[in-house]
Design an enzyme around this catalytic site. Structure first.
Site, PDB file in Angstrom:
ATOM      1  N   ALA A  63       0.850  -1.193   0.000  1.00 16.32           N
ATOM      2  CA  ALA A  63       0.000   0.000   0.000  1.00 16.32           C
ATOM      3  C   ALA A  63       0.883   1.240   0.000  1.00 16.32           C
ATOM      4  O   ALA A  63       2.027   1.193   0.457  1.00 16.32           O
ATOM      5  CB  ALA A  63      -0.886  -0.008   1.235  1.00 16.32           C
ATOM      6  N   GLY A 102       0.806  -5.181   0.926  1.00 16.56           N
ATOM      7  CA  GLY A 102      -0.254  -5.334  -0.079  1.00 16.56           C
ATOM      8  C   GLY A 102       0.260  -5.931  -1.371  1.00 16.56           C
ATOM      9  O   GLY A 102      -0.497  -6.584  -2.103  1.00 16.56           O
ATOM     10  N   GLU A 105       0.109  -9.519  -0.759  1.00 23.58           N
ATOM     11  CA  GLU A 105      -1.317  -9.898  -0.676  1.00 23.58           C
ATOM     12  C   GLU A 105      -1.920  -9.997  -2.090  1.00 23.58           C
ATOM     13  O   GLU A 105      -2.724 -10.897  -2.379  1.00 23.58           O
ATOM     14  CB  GLU A 105      -2.067  -8.881   0.184  1.00 23.58           C
ATOM     15  CG  GLU A 105      -1.686  -8.956   1.661  1.00 23.58           C
ATOM     16  CD  GLU A 105      -2.298  -7.835   2.474  1.00 23.58           C
ATOM     17  OE1 GLU A 105      -3.120  -8.144   3.367  1.00 23.58           O
ATOM     18  OE2 GLU A 105      -1.981  -6.659   2.210  1.00 23.58           O
ATOM     19  N   GLU A 125       3.666  -5.294   7.803  1.00 23.91           N
ATOM     20  CA  GLU A 125       2.720  -4.310   8.335  1.00 23.91           C
ATOM     21  C   GLU A 125       2.874  -4.087   9.846  1.00 23.91           C
ATOM     22  O   GLU A 125       2.716  -2.977  10.339  1.00 23.91           O
ATOM     23  CB  GLU A 125       1.280  -4.764   8.049  1.00 23.91           C
ATOM     24  CG  GLU A 125       0.841  -4.588   6.605  1.00 23.91           C
ATOM     25  CD  GLU A 125       1.220  -5.752   5.707  1.00 23.91           C
ATOM     26  OE1 GLU A 125       0.705  -5.823   4.582  1.00 23.91           O
ATOM     27  OE2 GLU A 125       2.052  -6.587   6.111  1.00 23.91           O
TER      28      GLU A 125
HETATM   29  N1  T1G Z   1       4.582   3.533   0.267  1.00 26.16           N
HETATM   30  C1  T1G Z   1       5.045   4.769  -0.054  1.00 26.16           C
HETATM   31  N2  T1G Z   1       6.370   5.070  -0.275  1.00 26.16           N
HETATM   32  C2  T1G Z   1       7.224   4.053  -0.168  1.00 26.16           C
HETATM   33  C3  T1G Z   1       6.817   2.726   0.188  1.00 26.16           C
HETATM   34  C4  T1G Z   1       5.416   2.486   0.386  1.00 26.16           C
HETATM   35  N3  T1G Z   1       4.937   1.280   0.687  1.00 26.16           N
HETATM   36  N4  T1G Z   1       7.925   1.949   0.243  1.00 26.16           N
HETATM   37  C5  T1G Z   1       8.971   2.756  -0.060  1.00 26.16           C
HETATM   38  N5  T1G Z   1       8.568   4.006  -0.304  1.00 26.16           N
HETATM   39  C6  T1G Z   1       9.399   5.156  -0.700  1.00 26.16           C
HETATM   40  C7  T1G Z   1      10.435   5.542   0.363  1.00 26.16           C
HETATM   41  O1  T1G Z   1       9.910   6.405   1.303  1.00 26.16           O
HETATM   42  C8  T1G Z   1      11.498   6.222  -0.502  1.00 26.16           C
HETATM   43  O2  T1G Z   1      11.051   7.521  -0.791  1.00 26.16           O
HETATM   44  C9  T1G Z   1      11.460   5.409  -1.793  1.00 26.16           C
HETATM   45  O3  T1G Z   1      10.178   4.765  -1.819  1.00 26.16           O
HETATM   46  C10 T1G Z   1      12.524   4.347  -1.871  1.00 26.16           C
HETATM   47  O4  T1G Z   1      12.435   3.561  -0.691  1.00 26.16           O
HETATM   48  C11 T1G Z   1      -2.933  -3.192   2.900  1.00 26.16           C
HETATM   49  C12 T1G Z   1      -1.407  -1.999   4.992  1.00 26.16           C
HETATM   50  C13 T1G Z   1      10.633  -1.554  -0.596  1.00 26.16           C
HETATM   51  C14 T1G Z   1      12.428  -2.600   0.727  1.00 26.16           C
HETATM   52  O5  T1G Z   1       6.236  -1.786   4.725  1.00 26.16           O
HETATM   53  O6  T1G Z   1      10.591  -1.665   3.115  1.00 26.16           O
HETATM   54  O7  T1G Z   1       0.824  -2.790   2.389  1.00 26.16           O
HETATM   55  O8  T1G Z   1      12.768   8.804   0.390  1.00 26.16           O
HETATM   56  O9  T1G Z   1      14.595   4.357   0.307  1.00 26.16           O
HETATM   57  O10 T1G Z   1      16.136   0.935   0.553  1.00 26.16           O
HETATM   58  O11 T1G Z   1      -1.832  -4.863   4.019  1.00 26.16           O
HETATM   59  O12 T1G Z   1      11.257   0.895   0.930  1.00 26.16           O
HETATM   60  O13 T1G Z   1      12.998   8.351  -2.053  1.00 26.16           O
HETATM   61  O14 T1G Z   1      11.201   9.904  -1.192  1.00 26.16           O
HETATM   62  O15 T1G Z   1      13.300   2.448   1.355  1.00 26.16           O
HETATM   63  O16 T1G Z   1      15.575   0.182  -1.798  1.00 26.16           O
HETATM   64  C15 T1G Z   1       3.820  -2.435   3.611  1.00 26.16           C
HETATM   65  C16 T1G Z   1       8.065  -0.471   2.916  1.00 26.16           C
HETATM   66  C17 T1G Z   1       2.985  -1.217   3.426  1.00 26.16           C
HETATM   67  C18 T1G Z   1       7.431  -1.784   2.667  1.00 26.16           C
HETATM   68  C19 T1G Z   1      12.902  -0.579  -0.714  1.00 26.16           C
HETATM   69  N6  T1G Z   1       5.068  -2.271   2.904  1.00 26.16           N
HETATM   70  N7  T1G Z   1       9.211  -0.214   2.056  1.00 26.16           N
HETATM   71  O17 T1G Z   1      13.988  -0.213   0.091  1.00 26.16           O
HETATM   72  O18 T1G Z   1      14.442   2.139  -0.880  1.00 26.16           O
HETATM   73  S1  T1G Z   1       1.498  -1.371   4.381  1.00 26.16           S
HETATM   74  C20 T1G Z   1       6.190  -1.937   3.520  1.00 26.16           C
HETATM   75  C21 T1G Z   1      10.401  -0.826   2.268  1.00 26.16           C
HETATM   76  C22 T1G Z   1       0.515  -2.424   3.468  1.00 26.16           C
HETATM   77  C23 T1G Z   1      -1.588  -3.725   3.279  1.00 26.16           C
HETATM   78  C24 T1G Z   1      -0.739  -2.871   4.123  1.00 26.16           C
HETATM   79  C25 T1G Z   1      11.539  -0.370   1.399  1.00 26.16           C
HETATM   80  C26 T1G Z   1      11.829  -1.299   0.201  1.00 26.16           C
HETATM   81  P1  T1G Z   1      12.060   8.709  -0.913  1.00 26.16           P
HETATM   82  P2  T1G Z   1      13.748   3.158   0.126  1.00 26.16           P
HETATM   83  P3  T1G Z   1      15.145   0.738  -0.534  1.00 26.16           P
END
Ligand code: T1G
Length: 687
Positions: A63, A102, A105, A125
């Site tokens: 998400a 997501g 998922e 999450e």
């Molecule tokens: N949403 C929005 N922005 C995101 C994002 C996300 N899910 N993931 C990363 N970014 C942005 C981050 O802020 C950065 O921005 C850029 O992308 C590069 O990320 C319904 C509720 C994927 C392993 O928890 O773990 O799904 O600083 O610097 O080191 O059940 O990002 O460049 O402006 O981290 O290569 C669950 C979170 C969401 C994964 C990549 N997903 N992301 O790492 O790059 S909740 C997560 C990460 C959800 C559902 C639920 C890592 C990465 P900027 P980065 P990276």
């Protein structure tokens, strides 16, 4: 039609690919694009099957976290996934990179999953104070069983493709291009199955055991328990009812302040990596070889950071026995990791081979970066930096690991202050995530860019701060601990203060932490400052009296607390109480009852106020940088977001009112409200 979700025909197969850099987050446009492209494929008579994939380094990172806390916009992700799952045409997920939250998922809603060998898959999450809210707690147990689903979802750690295959999350690992592999599987007649049609295996006592384990592991967090509730729903309820239960639990977590704190803790380090005025046009200097001076606890840990990142490092000491002792400690650390099965013997030797021991400054001549980690004395620092100035090549970055001394004074010992910078590691340096980089008045922009890049390469969370006593972390620590001591002087007990802060979420309170760090460390620094007639150093108090008695804490099995042999459990000690009582009597203080609310607000308001001063002075670029320092260097509970975020959630107007009340009652300079705080409250603004 969508420009973030593409559609292509490969023979009788529709290939739908998410293309929303940098991580294919499932924001509103992507969700709508997915539905539109699915409808297109379903309506296309020439299409017999669908492949869903991502472009770039991600399948999807889930998400769009930036949408949380904002009004939800249709279509919802559960609806998108249900549409793919109930499609009459087989849908294969071709997982080209990370599939998280997501994103996974969505793949679980497809009928078959093939992943690239380097893909990583997970439901993180819980780390954001949430639970999987788009079917993860209902579909994953159908594939891996309830027990494994509980372990995967409550830990929130990603799995590499091989582990995901053996767990049953994916059906196949593809060597080479995953879309080609998916097309080949369809050629072979693979159609897959709907995950919702599978049953969930779960033993009756499983959920009670899981809940008990979670209470022990993460007592303050709400989302891990909610994960177990949702997975129990998956085991006990029909599919659609279980989805509805999951959604309800997800929405309650979404509304929790813990979610706000943990999402702040997710984005803050990413913001901190962007130093104002140091844009992408400022190129870091290349660092292919490093050097560390001093093989003590800090120096050894720092050298390990570079070896762990495959960067050759020269470790310099003045005496052979000190060098051997340092190397032996490093090897012992690696051997301990190997004994836990997290390294092989070959890896240990490979890391040790990257650490070149030396007794000769000349061996640092070709180093790109040298980090000094010697005794905290300005005279010693001057001698070391004078020598580095003579032996190091032009353009080498000269860094100091000092935690208290003035970087500008250290730089003044060289003819190249623009190449001098602070790199403040935290003990144990090979473990602690935080790297407080400190720019001096003359530190060049590309030197700042270099140490931030080095932080990223050695797996640290880098924050750039300015020069002041204690920089950001220790300055706020000193202010908070000074207040904790004052609370004890007035009538509280050390264990009472520690309990309030551990109930708040810290792993340890200030007094137990002081015993761990060693009361002698702070005492010697205070004695050194008293010798130098430093006007700001506190008059000797009961903590100094403990140190003078040789009670240095855990290492002497007695400090503020006493410790049984082989145990780190702090036990209140009558001798400490007696010293505190004697100090109060000597100061003419009549102790009074101090309640928990006062203890918490005095410690926390002091941190917020000192943080506001730091921002006012430009020592930190953002309030969230201060949060990053405390989250990654001082064990601040992540679900609280950090001291500045906590202050804002609490209400800066209430914090200011509290500070003014404490100032009126206690009258100390420390309780004068920071001008920034007064301005923000007056303007109704936040940090
Ligand atoms: N949403 C929005 N922005 C995101 C994002 C996300 N899910 N993931 C990363 N970014 C942005 C981050 O802020 C950065 O921005 C850029 O992308 C590069 O990320 C319904 C509720 C994927 C392993 O928890 O773990 O799904 O600083 O610097 O080191 O059940 O990002 O460049 O402006 O981290 O290569 C669950 C979170 C969401 C994964 C990549 N997903 N992301 O790492 O790059 S909740 C997560 C990460 C959800 C559902 C639920 C890592 C990465 P900027 P980065 P990276």
């Amino acid at each position: 039609m969508s420009d973030v979700v593409h559609y292509a025909r490969r023979g009788r197969v529709a290939v739908i690919s998410i293309d929303s850099p940098p991580v294919n987050a499932l924001g509103q446009a992507v969700r709508q694009g997915l539905l539109d492209r699915l409808a297109q494929a379903e309506a296309d008579a020439g299409v017999g099957a669908i492949v869903l994939t991502g472009t770039g380094k991600a399948f999807s990172a889930g998400a769009d976290i930036r949408e949380f806390g904002k009004p939800a916009q249709p279509p919802s992700l559960p609806d998108v996934i249900n549409a793919f799952e109930t499609s009459a045409k087989p849908v294969i997920a071709a997982i080209n990179g990370v599939a998280l939250g997501g994103g996974l998922e969505l793949a679980l809603g497809c009928h078959y999953r093939v992943a690239g060998a380097f893909a990583s898959l997970g439901l993180p999450e819980v780390k954001l104070g949430l639970i999987p809210g788009a079917g993860g707690t209902v579909r994953l147990p159908r594939l891996v069983g309830a027990k494994a689903a509980i372990d995967i979802i409550t830990a929130g750690e990603p799995l590499k493709a091989p582990a995901a295959e053996s767990a049953g999350i994916i059906d196949r690992i593809a060597e080479g291009d995953v879309v080609a592999a998916a097309l080949q599987l369809l050629e072979e007649g693979v159609t897959g199955r709907r995950t919702r049609d599978l049953a969930v295996e779960a033993t009756p006592e499983l959920f009670a055991e899981a809940r008990a384990a979670i209470v022990k592991r993460s007592r303050s967090l709400v989302s891990p328990q909610a994960c177990v509730d949702a997975i129990e729903g998956a085991a006990r309820l029909p599919f659609m009812e279980a989805l509805a239960k999951e959604r309800g639990l997800f929405l309650s977590c979404l509304a929790s302040p813990q979610r706000a704190g943990l999402i702040h803790a997710f984005f803050a380090p990413r913001e901190a990596a962007k130093v104002p005025g140091i844009g992408p046009e400022v190129k870091p200097r290349p660092v292919a070889k490093a050097g560390v001076i001093g093989a003590g606890t800090m120096g050894g840990g720092i050298a390990m950071c570079f070896a762990n990142a495959d960067i050759p490092v020269t470790l310099l000491e003045m005496k052979a026995e000190a060098l051997e002792k340092g190397l032996a400690t490093i090897r012992a650390n690696y051997e301990a990791t190997r004994a836990k099965g997290r390294m092989t013997a070959e890896e240990v030797e490979a890391r040790m081979a990257l650490i070149r021991p030396s007794l000769d400054y000349a061996d640092l001549a070709d180093a790109d970066l040298v980090i000094e980690a010697v005794f905290e004395s300005m005279a010693v620092k001057h001698e070391v930096f004078g020598t580095l100035d003579r032996v190091c090549k032009p353009g080498a970055v000269l860094a100091t690991n000092t935690s208290t001394l003035d970087i500008d004074q250290i730089a003044a010992a060289t003819r190249r202050p623009q190449d001098v910078v602070g790199m403040h590691f935290f003990s144990p340096a090979n473990v602690m995530k935080l790297l407080e980089n400190v720019r001096g008045k003359a530190t060049a922009p590309d030197v700042q860019a270099t140490v931030m890049e080095v932080a990223r390469r050695i797996g640290k969370v880098g924050v750039m701060v300015g020069v002041c006593y204690g920089f950001v972390g220790n300055r706020i620590l000193h202010a908070r601990n000074r207040e904790a001591i004052a609370l004890v002087n007035e009538g509280a007990s050390p264990q009472q203060v520690d309990k309030v802060l551990t109930d708040f979420g810290f792993a340890m309170g200030p007094f137990a932490t002081s015993d761990l760090a060693g009361l002698d460390v702070g005492w010697r620094i205070r004695e050194e400052r008293r010798k130098n007639k430093d006007p700001d150093v506190d008059a000797p108090n009961w903590l100094d009296a403990l140190a003078e008695k040789g009670r240095f804490g855990q290492k002497t099995r007695a400090g503020i607390y006493r410790y049984e042999a082989g145990s780190r459990a702090p036990i209140p000690d009558a001798e400490t109480d007696a010293l505190i009582a004697a100090y109060r009597a000597a100061q003419g203080i009549t102790p009074r009852p101090v309640d928990e609310e006062e203890i918490l607000t005095r410690c926390m308001f002091m941190m917020v106020n000192e943080g506001a001063r730091i921002l006012d002075e430009g020592i930190a670029a953002r309030a969230s940088d201060i949060d990053v320092v405390w989250l990654n260097g001082y064990g601040f509970p992540a679900f609280r977001g950090g001291p500045m975020f906590w202050g804002e959630q609490y209400g800066l107007d209430k914090v200011l009112a509290g500070i003014d009340a404490f100032h009126a009652r206690l009258g100390t300079r420390a309780w004068r409200a920071a001008p920034l705080l007064r301005r923000l409250v007056a303007e109704g603004r936040g940090f």
